[in-house]
Design an enzyme around this catalytic site. Structure first.
Site, PDB file in Angstrom:
ATOM      1  N   CYS A 195       6.102  -0.065   6.969  1.00  0.00           N
ATOM      2  CA  CYS A 195       5.645   1.111   6.230  1.00  0.00           C
ATOM      3  C   CYS A 195       6.778   1.554   5.312  1.00  0.00           C
ATOM      4  CB  CYS A 195       5.300   2.221   7.225  1.00  0.00           C
ATOM      5  SG  CYS A 195       4.757   3.751   6.447  1.00  0.00           S
ATOM      6  N   LEU A 196       6.454   1.924   4.084  1.00  0.00           N
ATOM      7  CA  LEU A 196       7.508   2.346   3.144  1.00  0.00           C
ATOM      8  C   LEU A 196       8.217   3.617   3.619  1.00  0.00           C
ATOM      9  CD1 LEU A 196       5.862   1.612  -0.327  1.00  0.00           C
ATOM     10  CD2 LEU A 196       7.605   0.279   0.860  1.00  0.00           C
ATOM     11  N   HIS A 198      -2.680   7.137   7.225  1.00  0.00           N
ATOM     12  CA  HIS A 198      -1.752   8.096   6.613  1.00  0.00           C
ATOM     13  C   HIS A 198      -2.487   9.379   6.181  1.00  0.00           C
ATOM     14  CE1 HIS A 198       2.210   6.304   6.336  1.00  0.00           C
ATOM     15  NE2 HIS A 198       1.750   5.180   5.828  1.00  0.00           N
ATOM     16  N   HIS A 229      -4.127   0.977   7.681  1.00  0.00           N
ATOM     17  CA  HIS A 229      -2.813   1.616   7.733  1.00  0.00           C
ATOM     18  C   HIS A 229      -2.765   2.779   6.740  1.00  0.00           C
ATOM     19  CE1 HIS A 229       1.762   1.448   7.962  1.00  0.00           C
ATOM     20  NE2 HIS A 229       1.559   2.157   6.865  1.00  0.00           N
ATOM     21  N   GLU A 230      -3.238   2.545   5.506  1.00  0.00           N
ATOM     22  CA  GLU A 230      -3.196   3.606   4.488  1.00  0.00           C
ATOM     23  C   GLU A 230      -4.161   4.745   4.832  1.00  0.00           C
ATOM     24  OE1 GLU A 230      -0.704   3.529   2.685  1.00  0.00           O
ATOM     25  OE2 GLU A 230      -0.282   1.418   3.019  1.00  0.00           O
ATOM     26  N   GLN A 263       2.700  10.138   1.566  1.00  0.00           N
ATOM     27  CA  GLN A 263       4.025   9.498   1.549  1.00  0.00           C
ATOM     28  C   GLN A 263       4.855   9.915   0.334  1.00  0.00           C
ATOM     29  OE1 GLN A 263       2.309   5.377   2.361  1.00  0.00           O
ATOM     30  NE2 GLN A 263       4.293   5.260   3.346  1.00  0.00           N
ATOM     31  N   GLY A 270       0.827  -1.194   0.000  1.00  0.00           N
ATOM     32  CA  GLY A 270       0.000   0.000   0.000  1.00  0.00           C
ATOM     33  C   GLY A 270       0.860   1.241   0.000  1.00  0.00           C
TER      34      GLY A 270
HETATM   35 NI    NI Z   1       2.717   3.326   5.606  1.00  0.00          NI
END
Ligand code: NI
Length: 171
Positions: A95-96, A141, A137-138, A58, A53
Site C-alpha cells: 500500500c502506498l 480504503h 484494496h482501494e 490516502q 491504485g
Molecule cells: Ni492502499
C-alpha cells in the site's frame, strides 16, 4: 515543466498511522470539473509512486473516489460497490501508505463491481486475480479499512513496530 516541478505538484500521500486513513469516505454527488481534475491528480500521484491504485483518503480527501491502473488498463472508481464475488486468492499486498511493507492477504479471486466515472456514468467491471485484489484494496480504503486489518494481531503489531522504526517513532 521539469521532473522536479512534476514531483512538487504531486498530491502528498498520507502514511500510516495518519488518522485520516481510518475514516469513512462520503459518496460523491457532484460530477464537475473539480472532480475531473482531482481524478487526474490521483492518477498522477499513483504513477509517480509506482502504485497500481490510489484512493482519495490516502491524499486526505474523504470522498468515495479511487483509481486503479494495471496491465495498461485504467479504472476510475467513484462510489464503487461490489455486486458479486467468487473464490479466494492469496497473495502479497502492499500500500502506498505503508512504504516498504508487504503482507499476505486473502481476498476473493473474482469480483464484479459497479462504479461511476468522473462524468457520473455507471460502469460494471468484472476482474480476477491481481486486478480484483486492487479493486478490493482501494474500495476498502473508502471505508477506512486497511490491508493490515486482515492480518493476525501478531503480524499487525509487527508491522506497526516496523512503521514506528521507519518513522523514528513520530506517531
Ligand atoms: Ni492502499
Amino acid at each position: 515543466m521539469s521532473d522536479l516541478d512534476l514531483v512538487n505538484n504531486v498530491l502528498e500521500i498520507k502514511k500510516f498511522p495518519d488518522p485520516v486513513l481510518k475514516k469513512v469516505s462520503q459518496p460523491v454527488e457532484v460530477f464537475d470539473e473539480e472532480l475531473a481534475k482531482f481524478v487526474k491528480d490521483l492518477f498522477s500521484a499513483m504513477r509517480v509512486h509506482d502504485g497500481v491504485g490510489l484512493a482519495a483518503p490516502q491524499v486526505g480527501v474523504l470522498k468515495k473516489i479511487a483509481v486503479v491502473e494495471y496491465e495498461d488498463k485504467s479504472y476510475v472508481l467513484i462510489n464503487p460497490k461490489v455486486i458479486d464475488q467468487k473464490g479466494l486468492q492469496e497473495g502479497e499486498e502492499g500500500c502506498l501508505s505503508f512504504p516498504g511493507i508487504y503482507a499476505h492477504v486473502t481476498r476473493p479471486q473474482w469480483v464484479k463491481i459497479e462504479a461511476q466515472d468522473e462524468k457520473g456514468e455507471t460502469h460494471t467491471y468484472e476482474a480476477e486475480g491481481y486486478t480484483a485484489r486492487a479493486f478490493l484494496h482501494e474500495m476498502d480504503h473508502l471505508s477506512g479499512k486497511l490491508f493490515i486489518d486482515y492480518l493476525s494481531n501478531l503480524k499487525r503489531n509487527a508491522i506497526k513496530a516496523k512503521v514506528k522504526k521507519n518513522t523514528g517513532g513520530h506517531f
